[in-house]
Design a protein around this motif. Structure first.
Motif, PDB file in Angstrom:
ATOM      1  N   THR A   1       8.479  -0.950   5.458  1.00  0.00           N
ATOM      2  CA  THR A   1       8.060   0.287   4.792  1.00  0.00           C
ATOM      3  C   THR A   1       9.245   0.947   4.097  1.00  0.00           C
ATOM      4  OG1 THR A   1       6.233   0.621   6.306  1.00  0.00           O
ATOM      5  CG2 THR A   1       7.039   2.569   5.169  1.00  0.00           C
TER       6      THR A   1
ATOM      7  N   LEU B   1       6.066   3.175   0.215  1.00  0.00           N
ATOM      8  CA  LEU B   1       5.267   1.959   0.076  1.00  0.00           C
ATOM      9  C   LEU B   1       5.361   1.148   1.354  1.00  0.00           C
ATOM     10  CD1 LEU B   1       5.945   0.208  -3.365  1.00  0.00           C
ATOM     11  CD2 LEU B   1       3.884   1.444  -2.649  1.00  0.00           C
ATOM     12  N   ARG B   2       4.208   0.650   1.794  1.00  0.00           N
ATOM     13  CA  ARG B   2       4.184  -0.245   2.953  1.00  0.00           C
ATOM     14  C   ARG B   2       3.949  -1.661   2.435  1.00  0.00           C
ATOM     15  NH1 ARG B   2       0.654  -2.284   6.838  1.00  0.00           N
ATOM     16  NH2 ARG B   2       1.550  -2.317   8.946  1.00  0.00           N
TER      17      ARG B   2
ATOM     18  N   ARG C   1       4.877  -0.486  -9.045  1.00  0.00           N
ATOM     19  CA  ARG C   1       5.504   0.640  -8.338  1.00  0.00           C
ATOM     20  C   ARG C   1       6.932   0.304  -7.926  1.00  0.00           C
ATOM     21  NH1 ARG C   1       0.441   0.454  -4.338  1.00  0.00           N
ATOM     22  NH2 ARG C   1       0.926  -1.719  -4.808  1.00  0.00           N
TER      23      ARG C   1
ATOM     24  N   LYS D   1       9.857   7.532   0.547  1.00  0.00           N
ATOM     25  CA  LYS D   1       9.537   7.894  -0.840  1.00  0.00           C
ATOM     26  C   LYS D   1      10.717   7.573  -1.756  1.00  0.00           C
ATOM     27  CE  LYS D   1      10.321  12.956  -0.579  1.00  0.00           C
ATOM     28  NZ  LYS D   1      11.738  12.952  -0.696  1.00  0.00           N
TER      29      LYS D   1
ATOM     30  N   ASP E   1       9.894   2.541  -9.290  1.00  0.00           N
ATOM     31  CA  ASP E   1      10.478   3.496  -8.328  1.00  0.00           C
ATOM     32  C   ASP E   1      11.567   2.908  -7.430  1.00  0.00           C
ATOM     33  OD1 ASP E   1       8.691   5.402  -9.266  1.00  0.00           O
ATOM     34  OD2 ASP E   1       7.164   4.860  -7.779  1.00  0.00           O
TER      35      ASP E   1
ATOM     36  N   GLU F   1       0.831  -1.201   0.000  1.00  0.00           N
ATOM     37  CA  GLU F   1       0.000   0.000   0.000  1.00  0.00           C
ATOM     38  C   GLU F   1       0.868   1.255   0.000  1.00  0.00           C
ATOM     39  OE1 GLU F   1      -3.519  -1.711   2.911  1.00  0.00           O
ATOM     40  OE2 GLU F   1      -1.576  -1.152   3.747  1.00  0.00           O
ATOM     41  N   PRO F   2       0.388   2.330  -0.668  1.00  0.00           N
ATOM     42  CA  PRO F   2       1.132   3.600  -0.596  1.00  0.00           C
ATOM     43  C   PRO F   2       1.048   4.189   0.811  1.00  0.00           C
ATOM     44  CG  PRO F   2      -0.890   3.855  -1.893  1.00  0.00           C
ATOM     45  CD  PRO F   2      -0.796   2.409  -1.529  1.00  0.00           C
ATOM     46  N   THR F   3       2.101   4.868   1.251  1.00  0.00           N
ATOM     47  CA  THR F   3       2.062   5.542   2.554  1.00  0.00           C
ATOM     48  C   THR F   3       1.780   7.028   2.343  1.00  0.00           C
ATOM     49  OG1 THR F   3       4.399   6.150   2.542  1.00  0.00           O
ATOM     50  CG2 THR F   3       3.848   3.969   3.434  1.00  0.00           C
TER      51      THR F   3
ATOM     52  N   GLY G   1       4.456   9.107   0.731  1.00  0.00           N
ATOM     53  CA  GLY G   1       4.858   8.884  -0.661  1.00  0.00           C
ATOM     54  C   GLY G   1       5.688   7.627  -0.855  1.00  0.00           C
TER      55      GLY G   1
END
Lengths: 210, 316
Positions: free
Chosen positions: B217, B67-68, B83, B220, B87, B60-62, B65
């Motif tokens: 986590t 990712l979790r 993603r 960004k 990224d 999931e996005p945090t 900015g």
């Protein structure tokens, strides 16, 4: 088929029976006192194997591979190393290929398991099985069930866009090139060295799918 | 394999409590490393707590900015996530360089962090090993040590952390989220997650007994050119002899972490100041104080050259 008096045994029955005997004698008579369960711990699990619902009561230590071979008499999947190094035990579980020797059967409540027996049989071969025969993708055949299960899943992984170590561009759609097939099949060892013919068999099926 | 009881708890806190209250209990996720070690009786848990059903399998996005990544996200799914590929390429590349397709389908993010060393003496139950049997001695220091650690070692242990994923997590400044038996949560920076062997090589991480990893986590995206380069004895499905994770920015600054040289992913932020001066300057700083054995001294030169190749690739 040999005839032992009134009992007719196939080679497969003898092999499966021998494995069951070995398993029975392998159970320790007692665990270390005070540190754990005194003896085998049984647990129930129900799962679907090759489209059929199966209910089992197993020693918790039973791998998915041993459950198939010794309890369901599905001896197609092979025990090569039993440590996840050779890939002979590869099954497709919930749509993904895994080493069935490195997972416990009790962890697969409600899983959908496909073994080599579920892909096809002599009357109706899976296209990958037919391609292995056509391209001579095996010699002794021991690793072949794992190679074929892995091969079917590898082409699905490429189709799903999952990249690999040799994919030049992580964000591009991978293709079933010989380099991609070789990298993705590296978890399946073949001591006879049939690798190049396996690549040919998979390439033909990949081409047919495209 | 020793007999064990088995349960499937309903929540992460219940799982943590189930392990904390029973000495000899262990979590099982992918199981690819644990079951292997159980067959060899190197690990002998008396109770297994299966965490696969806890819903910890989402990416999931945090709000920041990043990712979790749920603890149970499989290595294949993490490497294939769009993603991550876009990224955090160094992470996707590290994952794809590790293990086999079958193992990546089963192995999890948290389990990968917790995998045990592949030191041959850890696996050989007929030999002393301080990690397997504290106080028994280290067979590796004067033994077969070609694949083992060159820095951060101790008189008790020269094992390496064998993984690839953690090296990328280190260069990306990931944090590890956990829950304990009381339900309280904490966050551990990846730099502090793995420990050096010291005189307690059997204690490998900062986790307390029963503490369960729930997520990893990523901050960004760092941008820049990201490269993971792994040198091994064969082209696929082998552990690293040396690996390098780099993130290089257009202005020449960047980050470097090494794998397979220490008991943890090896990164010294101070060494990164040397990046404009090249691979030799960085590795001289990064590996200052290294104590290789006669069998693995080659790793010092190999690290320098692998970093040089990675920097060339990053700047291409």
């Amino acid at each position: 088929m040999p005839n032992f008096g009134e009992i007719e045994l196939s080679r497969r029955d003898v092999v499966a029976g021998a494995a069951a005997c070995a398993a029975a004698t392998g159970v320790p008579s007692s665990a270390r006192a005070g540190t754990g369960p005194e003896g085998p711990v049984m647990a129930k699990v129900s799962l679907t194997v090759n489209g059929e619902r199966r209910e089992l009561e197993l020693d918790t230590r039973t791998s998915l591979l041993d459950a198939a071979r010794e309890h369901l008499r599905l001896t197609g999947s092979k025990k090569g190393c039993d440590h996840g190094q050779c890939g002979a035990c590869t099954m497709i579980v919930d749509g993904r290929r895994i080493n069935s020797c490195l997972t416990l059967a009790v962890m697969h409540q409600d899983s959908e398991v496909v073994t080599i027996e579920g892909l096809g049989d002599p009357r109706g071969l899976h296209p990958m099985q037919a391609a292995f025969i056509k391209h001579d993708g095996y010699q002794c055949g021991y690793c072949t069930p794992g190679q074929i299960c892995s091969g079917v899943a590898v082409l699905a992984e490429i189709k799903a866009g999952i990249p690999s170590h040799v994919s030049a561009d992580l964000n591009a759609r991978p293709e079933a090139t010989p380099a991609e097939i070789r990298e993705r099949m590296s978890g399946n060892l073949c001591r006879c060295g049939a690798y190049s013919n396996i690549v040919e068999a998979m390439t033909e099926i990949a081409g047919r799918q495209a | 394999m020793k007999a064990f009881t088995y349960e499937r708890p309903g929540t992460p806190a219940e799982a943590a409590a189930a392990v904390a209250r029973r000495p000899g209990a262990k979590f099982i996720a992918g199981g690819t490393n644990l079951l292997d070690l159980m067959k060899l009786q190197i690990e002998t848990p008396t109770h297994l707590v299966d965490v696969n059903g806890l819903g910890l399998d989402r990416i999931e996005p945090t709000p920041e900015g990043g990712l979790r990544i749920g603890a149970l996200v499989r290595n294949t799914d993490l490497a294939a996530d769009a993603r991550v590929r876009r990224d955090y390429a160094v992470l996707a590349r590290a994952l794809l360089a590790g293990a086999s397709g079958q193992l990546r389908n089963q192995a999890t993010t948290a389990g990968n962090l917790l995998q045990r060393t592949r030191c041959p003496y850890f696996y050989d139950t007929a030999q002393p090993c301080n990690k397997r049997q504290p106080g028994s001695g280290c067979s590796a220091i004067d033994g077969v040590s070609r694949t083992l650690a060159v820095i951060g070692t101790s008189d008790a242990c020269i094992a390496t952390h064998p993984g690839d994923m953690a090296v990328a997590m280190r260069v990306l400044d990931a944090t590890v989220e956990t829950v304990d038996a009381e339900g309280s949560q904490r966050t551990i920076p990846i730099a502090d997650f793995h420990r050096l062997p010291g005189d307690t090589p059997h204690i490998e991480t900062a986790l307390k007994p029963g503490e369960l990893i729930t997520a990893v986590t990523l901050p960004k995206p760092p941008g820049g050119a990201q490269v993971y380069r792994k040198v091994r004895d064969r082209a696929s499905y082998a552990y690293a002899l040396v690996s390098v994770a780099v993130v290089v920015q257009p202005d020449g600054t960047g980050r470097v972490a090494l794998g397979a040289v220490a008991h943890k992913p090896w990164r010294l932020e101070a060494a990164e100041a040397e990046l404009p001066r090249g691979a030799r300057a960085v590795t001289e700083r990064l590996l200052a104080g290294a104590k290789p054995t006669h069998e693995n001294a080659y790793k010092l030169k190999l690290a320098e050259r692998t970093l040089g190749a990675a920097l060339t690739q990053a700047r291409a």
